[in-house]
Design a protein around this motif. Structure first.
Motif, short mmCIF file in Angstrom:
data_model
loop_
_atom_site.label_atom_id
_atom_site.label_comp_id
_atom_site.label_asym_id
_atom_site.label_seq_id
_atom_site.Cartn_x
_atom_site.Cartn_y
_atom_site.Cartn_z
N GLY A 434 -2.17 3.90 3.44
CA GLY A 434 -1.51 2.78 4.12
C GLY A 434 -1.96 2.61 5.56
O GLY A 434 -2.16 1.48 6.03
N GLY A 463 -1.16 9.09 -2.91
CA GLY A 463 -0.29 10.12 -3.45
C GLY A 463 0.83 9.58 -4.33
O GLY A 463 1.16 10.16 -5.37
N MET A 464 1.41 8.49 -3.91
CA MET A 464 2.53 7.90 -4.66
C MET A 464 2.12 7.55 -6.10
O MET A 464 2.86 7.77 -7.05
N TYR A 528 1.44 17.97 -1.22
CA TYR A 528 2.21 17.17 -2.16
C TYR A 528 2.29 17.83 -3.54
O TYR A 528 2.64 17.17 -4.52
C1 LIG Z 1 -0.70 -3.42 -0.22
C2 LIG Z 1 -0.35 -2.48 -1.31
N1 LIG Z 1 -1.29 -2.08 -2.20
C3 LIG Z 1 -0.97 -1.21 -3.17
C4 LIG Z 1 0.30 -0.74 -3.30
C5 LIG Z 1 0.65 0.25 -4.41
N2 LIG Z 1 0.89 1.57 -3.80
C6 LIG Z 1 2.13 1.99 -3.46
S1 LIG Z 1 2.12 3.46 -2.69
C7 LIG Z 1 0.46 3.60 -2.87
C8 LIG Z 1 -0.26 4.82 -2.36
C9 LIG Z 1 -0.01 5.08 -0.92
O1 LIG Z 1 -0.95 6.02 -0.47
P1 LIG Z 1 -0.82 6.62 0.96
O2 LIG Z 1 -0.62 5.57 1.95
O3 LIG Z 1 -1.93 7.56 1.20
O4 LIG Z 1 0.57 7.42 0.88
P2 LIG Z 1 0.86 8.75 0.00
O5 LIG Z 1 1.68 8.31 -1.16
O6 LIG Z 1 -0.45 9.36 -0.39
O7 LIG Z 1 1.62 9.64 0.93
C10 LIG Z 1 -0.09 2.48 -3.50
C11 LIG Z 1 -1.53 2.30 -3.80
C12 LIG Z 1 1.26 -1.20 -2.37
N3 LIG Z 1 2.54 -0.82 -2.41
N4 LIG Z 1 0.90 -2.05 -1.38
#
Ligand SMILES: Cc1ncc(C[n+]2csc(CCOP(=O)(O)OP(=O)(O)O)c2C)c(N)n1
Ligand SMILES: [Mg+2]
Length: 546
Positions: A434, A463-464, A528
């Motif tokens: 993000g 990760g999510m 995680y």
């Molecule tokens: C703009 C957008 N694209 C895709 C998603 C789907 N999505 C939700 S969480 C996520 C992963 C987030 O990864 P990161 O920011 O590295 O956080 P982590 O879960 O790894 O801590 C994705 C791809 C979304 N919510 N918003």
């Protein structure tokens, strides 16, 4: 008067402080008028970030935040922010430019029907076709953006209209009180609540929008009814309150859902179906009183039987004046659940492992953030950990998006929060996925001299989605990536870059960052490995036997 000047005057009459955005050649007349105004133009490095900032300004102030872009590509870049404001009920006005509409010599170059594009994303979208309409269009855009349920509005100002001469005059802001719930609705709700055996109070997003906090605190104190919150309702009443049960950060099968399944009546103040459901209603289950500004949208998971419709603070005040606490109310089981949940949340808070454990991370962040400090979360798996484990003490001190749930808003929303509350400590909490979606705004933050901490939680993955993937029984595939050196990256923007090297160093580092002016990016390696075990399985299994 030149239409562009009138446009700026009308914005001034709405007490606009900032316009966030990226001008294009179609906005140059407006820009020139803006130059002579006391409204500050905040140039960002991507229109999406400008939109997120404007929406967050609106979320925190109740006044529509304003953002600006050119036609075509600038306007299409605002789309995600429009949806963010619209779903999240954040008042925002988007202003976009357009080629001349009377005579144009550029064919269809860059022309997209932006007004139509904005239709499903806004409460109001209009092209200004005459300078004479500017005052009424602007007033209408603000009225609709700000009144319940707040959201996004859009005005398109074409180049040839911006240079027109007009003798229209600004329409002053109108003042109106919000309607209050009818006496009979209050009386009916009082009776239903008094008749219930195990009533529960739910606090949702709309209770965080206006100043309902004092009334809700009073409601809890005078009735003694326990409460829980949705993710976007966090902090309306201090979560350290003895009657706080927990946050509905998952939709089902958490400890908290034991209390929800055990209640016979939920008094729902401010939740609506736009948020990821805090619970699922069933025909045979508890009843719901919907206390909100507007009646409830009905959904297969939400169909309240009763409504108390009107200003939330007033409704809650009236209810708390009239409800007589009942001897038959039995909250013992709720208290048992709270004790078990509290113990579960405590697990891992003293874990020293490195990369850092999510529970320890949340615990240490809470230690570092003062009472009124603000955390602004991007979207990733850590959002669940923060919603569930981080105790919010004050309204709007946990800025998260559980409506559009878009990645990329963490940094821009933290920046806007710091601009609205310059004296408060503000921290953006982002995943490595993000953060990179709007990391270019580091330049904006440094240019604006914002004192800010940005945590970038590094698992080198989305990760999510990994967490969901494993829960669905699929093999690990397609979700890994590499990161830049975030310390050097931050430094290249003129920000401070820090890399966390041990768990014990985390809290002192946060304190050092808050004590040193500037933008601080902290690269935080995160472990995680237990997301699936705890969030998918352990919580469900442990709570089953309560
Ligand atoms: C703009 C957008 N694209 C895709 C998603 C789907 N999505 C939700 S969480 C996520 C992963 C987030 O990864 P990161 O920011 O590295 O956080 P982590 O879960 O790894 O801590 C994705 C791809 C979304 N919510 N918003
Ligand atoms: Mg990640």
């Amino acid at each position: 008067m030149k239409a562009a000047d009138l446009f700026v005057k009308a914005l001034e009459a709405e007490e606009v402080e900032y316009i966030f955005g990226i001008p294009g050649e179609e906005n140059l007349d407006l820009l020139n008028s803006l130059k002579r105004s006391k409204i500050k133009l905040i140039v960002t490095r991507h229109e999406q970030a400008a939109g997120f900032m404007a929406a967050t300004y609106g979320r925190l102030t109740g006044k529509a935040g304003v953002c600006l872009s050119t036609l075509g590509p600038g306007a299409t870049n605002l789309v995600t922010a429009a949806a963010y404001a619209q779903l999240g009920a954040m008042p925002m006005l988007m202003i976009t430019g357009q080629k001349p509409i009377k005579v144009s010599k550029q064919g269809q170059f860059q022309i997209v029907d932006i007004v139509s594009m904005m239709h499903p994303l806004t409460k109001y979208t209009q092209q200004i076709a005459s300078g004479n309409n500017i005052p009424s269009r602007i007033r209408e855009a603000f009225r609709l953006a700000e009144e319940e349920r707040p959201g996004a509005t859009h005005l398109e100002l074409p180049e040839d209209i911006a240079v027109e001469e007009t003798d229209s005059e600004v329409i002053a802001k109108s003042y109106a009180r919000r309607p209050v719930a009818e006496e009979k609705a209050i009386a009916a709700a009082v009776e239903i609540i008094e008749k219930a055996r195990r009533p529960l109070l739910l606090i949702g997003a709309a209770a965080n929008r206006k100043q309902s906090s004092k009334m809700l605190r009073q409601f809890v104190d005078t009735t003694g009814i326990p409460f829980f919150s949705t993710q976007m309702g966090k902090g309306v009443v201090d979560e350290r309150h003895p009657l706080f049960l927990g946050n509905a950060s998952l939709s089902a099968n958490d400890f908290l859902h034991k209390t929800i399944n055990h209640t016979d009546l939920i008094i729902n103040v401010g939740h609506d179906v736009v948020e990821k459901p805090p619970f699922f209603m069933r025909q045979s289950g508890f009843k719901v009183i919907h206390v909100n500004y507007l009646t409830a949208s009905v959904d297969p998971v939400y169909y309240p039987q009763y409504g108390v419709i009107g200003d939330i603070a007033d409704s809650v005040y009236q209810l708390s004046q009239k409800i007589q606490p009942q001897k038959k109310w039995d909250f013992n089981y709720f208290k048992e659940i709270k004790t078990s949940l509290k113990e579960h949340i405590k697990e891992g808070t003293a874990d020293n492992r490195f990369p850092i454990y999510p529970q320890r991370l949340v615990h240490d962040v809470r230690q570092a953030i003062p009472e009124n400090g603000i955390i602004a979360l991007d979207n990733g798996i850590y959002k669940i950990w923060f919603a569930r484990n981080y105790k919010a003490y004050k309204p709007n001190t946990v800025l998260l998006d559980n409506a559009l749930a878009s990645m990329g808003a963490g940094l821009p929303s933290a920046m806007a929060a710091k601009m609205v509350h310059p004296k408060r400590n503000v921290m953006a909490i982002c995943g490595d996925g993000g953060f990179m979606m709007n990391s270019q705004e580091l330049e904006t933050a440094v240019r604006l001299n914002l004192n800010l901490i940005i945590l970038v939680l590094c698992d080198k993955a989305f990760g999510m989605i990994k967490w969901k993937q494993v829960n669905m029984g699929y093999e690990d595939y397609g979700l890994d990536f590499n990161n830049p050196d975030f310390v050097m990256y931050a430094q290249s923007y003129g920000a401070h870059g820090h890399r966390l090297e041990s768990c014990e160093a985390f809290l002192p580092l946060l304190e050092e960052c808050f004590g040193t002016p500037g933008v601080h990016l902290v690269e935080v390696p995160i472990d995680y490995s237990d997301n699936d075990r705890i969030l998918n399985r352990e919580i469900r299994e442990k709570s089953r036997f309560l």
